[in-house]
Design an enzyme around this catalytic site. Structure first.
Site, PDB file in Angstrom:
ATOM      1  N   ASP A  28       0.864  -1.183   0.000  1.00 39.63           N
ATOM      2  CA  ASP A  28       0.000   0.000   0.000  1.00 39.63           C
ATOM      3  C   ASP A  28       0.902   1.234   0.000  1.00 39.63           C
ATOM      4  O   ASP A  28       1.864   1.322   0.761  1.00 39.63           O
ATOM      5  CB  ASP A  28      -0.900  -0.010   1.240  1.00 39.63           C
ATOM      6  CG  ASP A  28      -2.026   1.002   1.137  1.00 39.63           C
ATOM      7  OD1 ASP A  28      -3.192   0.588   1.160  1.00 39.63           O
ATOM      8  OD2 ASP A  28      -1.735   2.216   1.048  1.00 39.63           O
ATOM      9  N   HIS A  92     -10.056  -5.695  -3.133  1.00 37.16           N
ATOM     10  CA  HIS A  92      -8.738  -5.937  -2.553  1.00 37.16           C
ATOM     11  C   HIS A  92      -8.840  -6.224  -1.066  1.00 37.16           C
ATOM     12  O   HIS A  92      -9.792  -5.809  -0.411  1.00 37.16           O
ATOM     13  CB  HIS A  92      -7.796  -4.742  -2.795  1.00 37.16           C
ATOM     14  CG  HIS A  92      -8.333  -3.432  -2.320  1.00 37.16           C
ATOM     15  ND1 HIS A  92      -9.239  -2.690  -3.053  1.00 37.16           N
ATOM     16  CD2 HIS A  92      -8.108  -2.720  -1.185  1.00 37.16           C
ATOM     17  CE1 HIS A  92      -9.537  -1.584  -2.402  1.00 37.16           C
ATOM     18  NE2 HIS A  92      -8.875  -1.575  -1.246  1.00 37.16           N
ATOM     19  N   HIS A  94      -6.613  -5.841   2.517  1.00 37.56           N
ATOM     20  CA  HIS A  94      -5.463  -5.256   3.207  1.00 37.56           C
ATOM     21  C   HIS A  94      -4.883  -6.301   4.159  1.00 37.56           C
ATOM     22  O   HIS A  94      -5.626  -6.892   4.958  1.00 37.56           O
ATOM     23  CB  HIS A  94      -5.890  -4.051   4.066  1.00 37.56           C
ATOM     24  CG  HIS A  94      -6.427  -2.887   3.306  1.00 37.56           C
ATOM     25  ND1 HIS A  94      -5.683  -1.736   3.086  1.00 37.56           N
ATOM     26  CD2 HIS A  94      -7.640  -2.661   2.729  1.00 37.56           C
ATOM     27  CE1 HIS A  94      -6.433  -0.863   2.411  1.00 37.56           C
ATOM     28  NE2 HIS A  94      -7.610  -1.392   2.187  1.00 37.56           N
TER      29      HIS A  94
HETATM   30  P1  5GP Z   1      -9.776   1.343   0.197  1.00 36.46           P
HETATM   31  O1  5GP Z   1     -10.346   1.326  -1.213  1.00 36.46           O
HETATM   32  O2  5GP Z   1      -9.566  -0.068   0.724  1.00 36.46           O
HETATM   33  O3  5GP Z   1     -10.601   2.171   1.139  1.00 36.46           O
HETATM   34  O4  5GP Z   1      -8.357   2.044   0.153  1.00 36.46           O
HETATM   35  C1  5GP Z   1      -7.506   1.875  -0.954  1.00 36.46           C
HETATM   36  C2  5GP Z   1      -6.070   1.719  -0.498  1.00 36.46           C
HETATM   37  O5  5GP Z   1      -5.273   1.690  -1.664  1.00 36.46           O
HETATM   38  C3  5GP Z   1      -5.550   2.839   0.391  1.00 36.46           C
HETATM   39  O6  5GP Z   1      -4.986   2.282   1.565  1.00 36.46           O
HETATM   40  C4  5GP Z   1      -4.521   3.550  -0.498  1.00 36.46           C
HETATM   41  O7  5GP Z   1      -3.390   4.003   0.237  1.00 36.46           O
HETATM   42  C5  5GP Z   1      -4.137   2.487  -1.496  1.00 36.46           C
HETATM   43  N1  5GP Z   1      -3.814   3.031  -2.808  1.00 36.46           N
HETATM   44  C6  5GP Z   1      -4.549   3.916  -3.518  1.00 36.46           C
HETATM   45  N2  5GP Z   1      -3.961   4.190  -4.695  1.00 36.46           N
HETATM   46  C7  5GP Z   1      -2.816   3.468  -4.718  1.00 36.46           C
HETATM   47  C8  5GP Z   1      -1.784   3.326  -5.681  1.00 36.46           C
HETATM   48  O8  5GP Z   1      -1.776   3.932  -6.756  1.00 36.46           O
HETATM   49  N3  5GP Z   1      -0.761   2.481  -5.365  1.00 36.46           N
HETATM   50  C9  5GP Z   1      -0.734   1.787  -4.185  1.00 36.46           C
HETATM   51  N4  5GP Z   1       0.317   0.966  -3.978  1.00 36.46           N
HETATM   52  N5  5GP Z   1      -1.702   1.898  -3.256  1.00 36.46           N
HETATM   53  C10 5GP Z   1      -2.732   2.726  -3.525  1.00 36.46           C
END
Ligand code: 5GP
Length: 131
Positions: A28, A92, A94
């Site tokens: 992340d 996804h 975590h």
């Molecule tokens: P969620 O959709 O589970 O609420 O959060 C998405 C997660 O993806 C976040 O923790 C954010 O930091 C991560 N994230 C968003 N865009 C990117 C990216 O371009 N690259 C990476 N490696 N992580 C990302």
């Protein structure tokens, strides 16, 4: 195409931790703890629970292997698993190394790690995954 599909396709760089035919795992970019890893199916589906039973089972088994690699690379009490999906519309999981309950708090300030350290973390997890 989601941002995670672009990452899987190599159009956007990522710190790759593990991969198989149908799944991809990478750090992340805004980790809540060192080793915070995202595990995604290569097939673009928004909501985790819209995956077929077989896809969800396979993703979970892949995540289990990645969690074992994280624990080997970064000894911790347990590896926590969370599903949010509120920011990126590509299913996804975590995976987060846990020493305490607070390590799983998504509201706290995220870590800002230098690129070299992110690469080293990903390499360590990848090495453990391949063992
Ligand atoms: P969620 O959709 O589970 O609420 O959060 C998405 C997660 O993806 C976040 O923790 C954010 O930091 C991560 N994230 C968003 N865009 C990117 C990216 O371009 N690259 C990476 N490696 N992580 C990302």
């Amino acid at each position: 195409m989601t941002i995670f599909s672009k990452i899987i396709a190599g159009e956007i760089p990522s710190y790759k931790c593990a991969e198989d035919e149908k799944h991809y795992a990478f750090l992340d970019i805004n980790p809540v703890a060192k080793g915070h890893t995202l595990v995604v199916p290569k097939r673009e589906v928004d909501y985790l629970f819209d995956l077929t039973d077989e896809e969800l089972a396979a993703l979970t088994v892949f995540a289990k292997r990645v969690a074992a690699a994280i624990k080997t690379a970064y000894p911790c009490r347990k590896v926590g698993m969370a599903v949010l999906g509120l920011e990126v519309n590509h299913a996804h999981i975590h995976l987060i190394p846990l020493q305490s309950e607070g390590d799983m708090d998504f509201r706290k300030d995220k870590l800002q790690l230098p690129a070299e350290e992110m690469q080293a973390i990903a390499d360590n997890i990848h090495k453990a995954f391949c063992q």
